[in-house]
Design a protein around this motif. Structure first.
Motif, mmCIF file in Angstrom:
data_model
loop_
_atom_site.group_PDB
_atom_site.id
_atom_site.type_symbol
_atom_site.label_atom_id
_atom_site.label_comp_id
_atom_site.label_asym_id
_atom_site.label_seq_id
_atom_site.Cartn_x
_atom_site.Cartn_y
_atom_site.Cartn_z
ATOM 1 N N ARG A 1 0.837 -1.203 0.000
ATOM 2 C CA ARG A 1 0.000 0.000 0.000
ATOM 3 C C ARG A 1 0.875 1.257 0.000
ATOM 4 O O ARG A 1 0.578 2.238 -0.686
ATOM 5 N N ASN A 2 1.953 1.227 0.756
ATOM 6 C CA ASN A 2 2.860 2.375 0.835
ATOM 7 C C ASN A 2 3.472 2.673 -0.539
ATOM 8 O O ASN A 2 3.543 3.829 -0.967
ATOM 9 N N GLU A 3 3.915 1.627 -1.228
ATOM 10 C CA GLU A 3 4.486 1.812 -2.573
ATOM 11 C C GLU A 3 3.431 2.369 -3.528
ATOM 12 O O GLU A 3 3.707 3.262 -4.332
ATOM 13 N N PHE A 4 2.210 1.833 -3.414
ATOM 14 C CA PHE A 4 1.125 2.305 -4.270
ATOM 15 C C PHE A 4 0.855 3.789 -4.024
ATOM 16 O O PHE A 4 0.683 4.567 -4.966
ATOM 17 N N GLU A 5 0.835 4.199 -2.784
ATOM 18 C CA GLU A 5 0.579 5.587 -2.445
ATOM 19 C C GLU A 5 1.700 6.505 -2.959
ATOM 20 O O GLU A 5 1.446 7.624 -3.395
ATOM 21 N N GLN A 6 2.935 6.010 -2.939
ATOM 22 C CA GLN A 6 4.046 6.793 -3.483
ATOM 23 C C GLN A 6 3.898 6.974 -5.000
ATOM 24 O O GLN A 6 4.094 8.064 -5.531
ATOM 25 N N PHE A 7 3.556 5.889 -5.686
ATOM 26 C CA PHE A 7 3.338 5.978 -7.137
ATOM 27 C C PHE A 7 2.166 6.907 -7.445
ATOM 28 O O PHE A 7 2.218 7.717 -8.371
ATOM 29 N N GLU A 8 1.111 6.778 -6.653
ATOM 30 C CA GLU A 8 -0.068 7.619 -6.845
ATOM 31 C C GLU A 8 0.300 9.100 -6.660
ATOM 32 O O GLU A 8 -0.125 9.967 -7.427
ATOM 33 N N LYS A 9 1.124 9.369 -5.650
ATOM 34 C CA LYS A 9 1.563 10.737 -5.395
ATOM 35 C C LYS A 9 2.376 11.271 -6.576
ATOM 36 O O LYS A 9 2.193 12.408 -7.016
ATOM 37 N N ARG A 10 3.271 10.461 -7.128
ATOM 38 C CA ARG A 10 4.078 10.868 -8.286
ATOM 39 C C ARG A 10 3.196 11.162 -9.498
ATOM 40 O O ARG A 10 3.401 12.136 -10.221
ATOM 41 N N VAL A 11 2.231 10.273 -9.721
ATOM 42 C CA VAL A 11 1.317 10.465 -10.855
ATOM 43 C C VAL A 11 0.525 11.757 -10.668
ATOM 44 O O VAL A 11 0.362 12.549 -11.605
ATOM 45 N N ASP A 12 0.025 11.984 -9.449
ATOM 46 C CA ASP A 12 -0.725 13.207 -9.168
ATOM 47 C C ASP A 12 0.139 14.448 -9.383
ATOM 48 O O ASP A 12 -0.327 15.454 -9.929
ATOM 49 N N GLU A 13 1.401 14.392 -8.970
ATOM 50 C CA GLU A 13 2.308 15.529 -9.155
ATOM 51 C C GLU A 13 2.528 15.805 -10.644
ATOM 52 O O GLU A 13 2.550 16.955 -11.083
ATOM 53 N N ARG A 14 2.662 14.736 -11.419
ATOM 54 C CA ARG A 14 2.853 14.908 -12.863
ATOM 55 C C ARG A 14 1.611 15.521 -13.507
ATOM 56 O O ARG A 14 1.702 16.380 -14.379
ATOM 57 N N PHE A 15 0.430 15.055 -13.076
ATOM 58 C CA PHE A 15 -0.804 15.634 -13.601
ATOM 59 C C PHE A 15 -0.943 17.098 -13.192
ATOM 60 O O PHE A 15 -1.395 17.926 -13.976
ATOM 61 N N ASP A 16 -0.558 17.410 -11.965
ATOM 62 C CA ASP A 16 -0.602 18.808 -11.519
ATOM 63 C C ASP A 16 0.331 19.671 -12.372
ATOM 64 O O ASP A 16 -0.016 20.795 -12.754
ATOM 65 N N THR A 17 1.509 19.135 -12.669
ATOM 66 C CA THR A 17 2.458 19.861 -13.516
ATOM 67 C C THR A 17 1.872 20.078 -14.908
ATOM 68 O O THR A 17 1.938 21.177 -15.462
ATOM 69 N N LEU A 18 1.303 19.016 -15.472
ATOM 70 C CA LEU A 18 0.688 19.132 -16.804
ATOM 71 C C LEU A 18 -0.482 20.108 -16.787
ATOM 72 O O LEU A 18 -0.625 20.925 -17.705
ATOM 73 N N ASN A 19 -1.305 20.035 -15.755
ATOM 74 C CA ASN A 19 -2.446 20.952 -15.662
ATOM 75 C C ASN A 19 -1.970 22.397 -15.566
ATOM 76 O O ASN A 19 -2.559 23.294 -16.170
ATOM 77 N N GLY A 20 -0.899 22.626 -14.826
ATOM 78 C CA GLY A 20 -0.344 23.977 -14.727
ATOM 79 C C GLY A 20 0.149 24.469 -16.072
ATOM 80 O O GLY A 20 -0.076 25.632 -16.445
ATOM 81 N N LYS A 21 0.824 23.608 -16.807
ATOM 82 C CA LYS A 21 1.325 23.989 -18.132
ATOM 83 C C LYS A 21 0.168 24.257 -19.090
ATOM 84 O O LYS A 21 0.208 25.202 -19.881
ATOM 85 N N ILE A 22 -0.861 23.431 -19.027
ATOM 86 C CA ILE A 22 -2.029 23.619 -19.894
ATOM 87 C C ILE A 22 -2.737 24.922 -19.541
ATOM 88 O O ILE A 22 -3.179 25.654 -20.426
ATOM 89 N N ASP A 23 -2.830 25.225 -18.246
ATOM 90 C CA ASP A 23 -3.487 26.465 -17.822
ATOM 91 C C ASP A 23 -2.717 27.699 -18.280
ATOM 92 O O ASP A 23 -3.312 28.752 -18.526
ATOM 93 N N ARG A 24 -1.392 27.593 -18.393
ATOM 94 C CA ARG A 24 -0.571 28.733 -18.834
ATOM 95 C C ARG A 24 -0.510 28.885 -20.346
ATOM 96 O O ARG A 24 -0.035 29.897 -20.860
ATOM 97 N N LEU A 25 -0.974 27.890 -21.096
ATOM 98 C CA LEU A 25 -0.883 27.926 -22.561
ATOM 99 C C LEU A 25 -1.532 29.157 -23.188
ATOM 100 O O LEU A 25 -0.915 29.782 -24.067
ATOM 101 N N PRO A 26 -2.745 29.553 -22.807
ATOM 102 C CA PRO A 26 -3.329 30.743 -23.451
ATOM 103 C C PRO A 26 -2.456 31.988 -23.297
ATOM 104 O O PRO A 26 -2.302 32.756 -24.253
ATOM 105 N N ASP A 27 -1.876 32.181 -22.116
ATOM 106 C CA ASP A 27 -1.011 33.350 -21.915
ATOM 107 C C ASP A 27 0.257 33.247 -22.743
ATOM 108 O O ASP A 27 0.714 34.242 -23.318
ATOM 109 N N ILE A 28 0.830 32.057 -22.805
ATOM 110 C CA ILE A 28 2.054 31.860 -23.585
ATOM 111 C C ILE A 28 1.778 32.096 -25.067
ATOM 112 O O ILE A 28 2.538 32.794 -25.750
#
Length: 86
Positions: free
Chosen positions: A7-34
């Motif tokens: 479960r601990n390993e799964f939660e770590q992977f889940e956290k990494r995936v969530d961080e990557r999605f947050d990064t992608l969402n941030g980049k997508i949100d900045r696209l109109p301004d860029i």
């Protein structure tokens, strides 16, 4: 090594995936301004190029007009000298 993860390993992977999605969402949100900034920059460069071309064309027209007037004045003087008008 077991083929299952803990479960601990799964939660770590889940956290990494969530961080990557947050990064992608941030980049997508900045696209109109860029994109807006890039379009604005490109339009400014295009306008600057057009203005430079217009200045060059204006200088060329003025030069041609003045040269033409000079040639006409020279011909008028030549004709005047030939026929004794001036």
């Amino acid at each position: 090594m077991s083929e299952f993860i803990t479960r601990n390993e799964f939660e770590q992977f889940e956290k990494r995936v969530d961080e990557r999605f947050d990064t992608l969402n941030g980049k997508i949100d900045r696209l109109p301004d860029i994109i807006k900034d890039k379009i604005t920059s490109s339009m400014n460069n295009l306008e600057k190029g057009i203005n430079e071309t217009n200045k060059k064309n204006s200088k060329m027209v003025i030069t041609l007009v003045l040269s033409g007037m000079g040639i006409l004045i020279a011909f008028a003087g030549l004709i005047g000298n030939i026929f004794g008008v001036f």
